[in-house]
Design a protein around this motif. Structure first.
Motif, PDB file in Angstrom:
ATOM      1  N   LEU A   1       0.821  -1.212   0.000  1.00 30.22           N
ATOM      2  CA  LEU A   1       0.000   0.000   0.000  1.00 30.22           C
ATOM      3  C   LEU A   1       0.858   1.267   0.000  1.00 30.22           C
ATOM      4  O   LEU A   1       0.347   2.370   0.233  1.00 30.22           O
ATOM      5  CB  LEU A   1      -0.932   0.003   1.215  1.00 30.22           C
ATOM      6  N   ASP A   2       2.169   1.114  -0.242  1.00 27.54           N
ATOM      7  CA  ASP A   2       3.118   2.232  -0.313  1.00 27.54           C
ATOM      8  C   ASP A   2       3.276   2.975   1.009  1.00 27.54           C
ATOM      9  O   ASP A   2       3.553   4.177   1.034  1.00 27.54           O
ATOM     10  CB  ASP A   2       2.714   3.232  -1.414  1.00 27.54           C
ATOM     11  N   VAL A   3       3.107   2.266   2.116  1.00 28.82           N
ATOM     12  CA  VAL A   3       3.380   2.856   3.423  1.00 28.82           C
ATOM     13  C   VAL A   3       4.887   2.955   3.588  1.00 28.82           C
ATOM     14  O   VAL A   3       5.647   2.107   3.105  1.00 28.82           O
ATOM     15  CB  VAL A   3       2.761   1.987   4.547  1.00 28.82           C
ATOM     16  N   HIS A   4       5.349   3.996   4.282  1.00 32.96           N
ATOM     17  CA  HIS A   4       6.779   4.196   4.501  1.00 32.96           C
ATOM     18  C   HIS A   4       7.386   2.982   5.186  1.00 32.96           C
ATOM     19  O   HIS A   4       6.748   2.334   6.031  1.00 32.96           O
ATOM     20  CB  HIS A   4       7.000   5.450   5.361  1.00 32.96           C
ATOM     21  N   LEU A   5       8.627   2.668   4.832  1.00 32.22           N
ATOM     22  CA  LEU A   5       9.290   1.457   5.336  1.00 32.22           C
ATOM     23  C   LEU A   5       9.263   1.379   6.859  1.00 32.22           C
ATOM     24  O   LEU A   5       8.932   0.335   7.427  1.00 32.22           O
ATOM     25  CB  LEU A   5      10.735   1.412   4.835  1.00 32.22           C
ATOM     26  N   LEU A   6       9.620   2.468   7.517  1.00 30.64           N
ATOM     27  CA  LEU A   6       9.666   2.459   8.980  1.00 30.64           C
ATOM     28  C   LEU A   6       8.285   2.225   9.575  1.00 30.64           C
ATOM     29  O   LEU A   6       8.124   1.466  10.534  1.00 30.64           O
ATOM     30  CB  LEU A   6      10.247   3.776   9.494  1.00 30.64           C
ATOM     31  N   ALA A   7       7.274   2.873   8.985  1.00 32.35           N
ATOM     32  CA  ALA A   7       5.902   2.726   9.488  1.00 32.35           C
ATOM     33  C   ALA A   7       5.345   1.336   9.212  1.00 32.35           C
ATOM     34  O   ALA A   7       4.420   0.886   9.896  1.00 32.35           O
ATOM     35  CB  ALA A   7       5.002   3.779   8.852  1.00 32.35           C
ATOM     36  N   ALA A   8       5.906   0.651   8.235  1.00 31.46           N
ATOM     37  CA  ALA A   8       5.429  -0.693   7.904  1.00 31.46           C
ATOM     38  C   ALA A   8       6.112  -1.766   8.728  1.00 31.46           C
ATOM     39  O   ALA A   8       5.514  -2.805   9.029  1.00 31.46           O
ATOM     40  CB  ALA A   8       5.651  -0.978   6.416  1.00 31.46           C
ATOM     41  N   THR A   9       7.365  -1.523   9.119  1.00 34.16           N
ATOM     42  CA  THR A   9       8.130  -2.573   9.781  1.00 34.16           C
ATOM     43  C   THR A   9       8.090  -2.505  11.308  1.00 34.16           C
ATOM     44  O   THR A   9       7.960  -3.547  11.972  1.00 34.16           O
ATOM     45  CB  THR A   9       9.600  -2.541   9.323  1.00 34.16           C
ATOM     46  N   LEU A  10       8.192  -1.318  11.873  1.00 38.23           N
ATOM     47  CA  LEU A  10       8.253  -1.222  13.334  1.00 38.23           C
ATOM     48  C   LEU A  10       6.976  -1.737  14.023  1.00 38.23           C
ATOM     49  O   LEU A  10       7.065  -2.517  14.974  1.00 38.23           O
ATOM     50  CB  LEU A  10       8.556   0.215  13.767  1.00 38.23           C
TER      51      LEU A  10
END
Length: 209
Positions: A172-181
């Protein structure tokens, strides 16, 4: 900059936790210092090396980062001299191991997505990254891998769910940090709850009782 430092710190905690778990198993199995170093290194990097070889990122990332290679050696030294004290901190080691599982699993899925793999393949590689080192540790230590035993608390299932969250958010093109943490926190939380509440995976009905 802050996000990069945060990821580095969390990743280091995961590396150290996995390395300690490998070294402590070697102590329990009465291995010598070389055996301790081997188990610590295999536990730390096994899953990541498998992932990198499968996606074609060679030499594996672990071998390109000199400071990462120091972690299992340092953990071996700590366990060699202080294993009675560390064993008393079993709960802390379980917490760190859960953090390592969460961090490595979601990072594995994120890297697989960056390399253009399908979402399903990314979930699978994320799980392999999270649990691969532990499986190799148990096999070399002469034990049935914990992830395969019916009496072990949930391990692979939280990783599967967390990697699915990561892959979905990245799609969904969420920022990497917001998707992983958040996904890493989810895996860690579910794993710790499973240990606390003694949750285990479902088994065929014929095995109950």
């Amino acid at each position: 900059m802050v996000s990069t430092v945060l990821l580095d710190v969390v990743n280091f905690v995961g590396l150290a936790a996995f390395a300690l778990s490998g070294a402590l198993m070697a102590v329990r199995r009465q291995f010598d210092v070389i055996g301790m170093a081997v188990l610590a290194t295999i536990t730390t990097f096994g899953g990541g090396v498998i992932r990198d070889v499968l996606i074609g990122d060679t030499p594996p990332e672990a071998l390109r980062n000199v400071w990462w290679l120091v972690v299992p050696l340092a953990a071996t030294a700590v366990a060699f001299f202080f294993h009675p004290q560390i064993t008393r901190l079993r709960r802390a080691v379980v917490v760190f191991d859960a953090i390592g599982l969460g961090v490595f699993a979601v990072n594995g899925s994120a890297k697989a997505m960056q390399w253009g793999l399908s979402p399903l393949a990314a979930v699978m590689l994320g799980v392999v990254t999270g649990i691969g080192g532990g499986i190799l540790r148990d096999v070399l230590g002469g034990e049935t891998p914990a992830v395969l035993r019916r009496d072990s608390q949930l391990y692979a299932i939280p990783a599967i769910l967390g990697c699915t969250i990561t892959v979905t958010l990245l799609a969904l093109d969420v920022h990497l940090l917001a998707a992983t943490l958040p996904a890493a926190a989810f895996i860690t939380g579910v794993r710790l709850l499973a240990v606390w509440r003694r949750w285990t995976g479902p088994v065929p009905r014929a095995l109950h009782g």
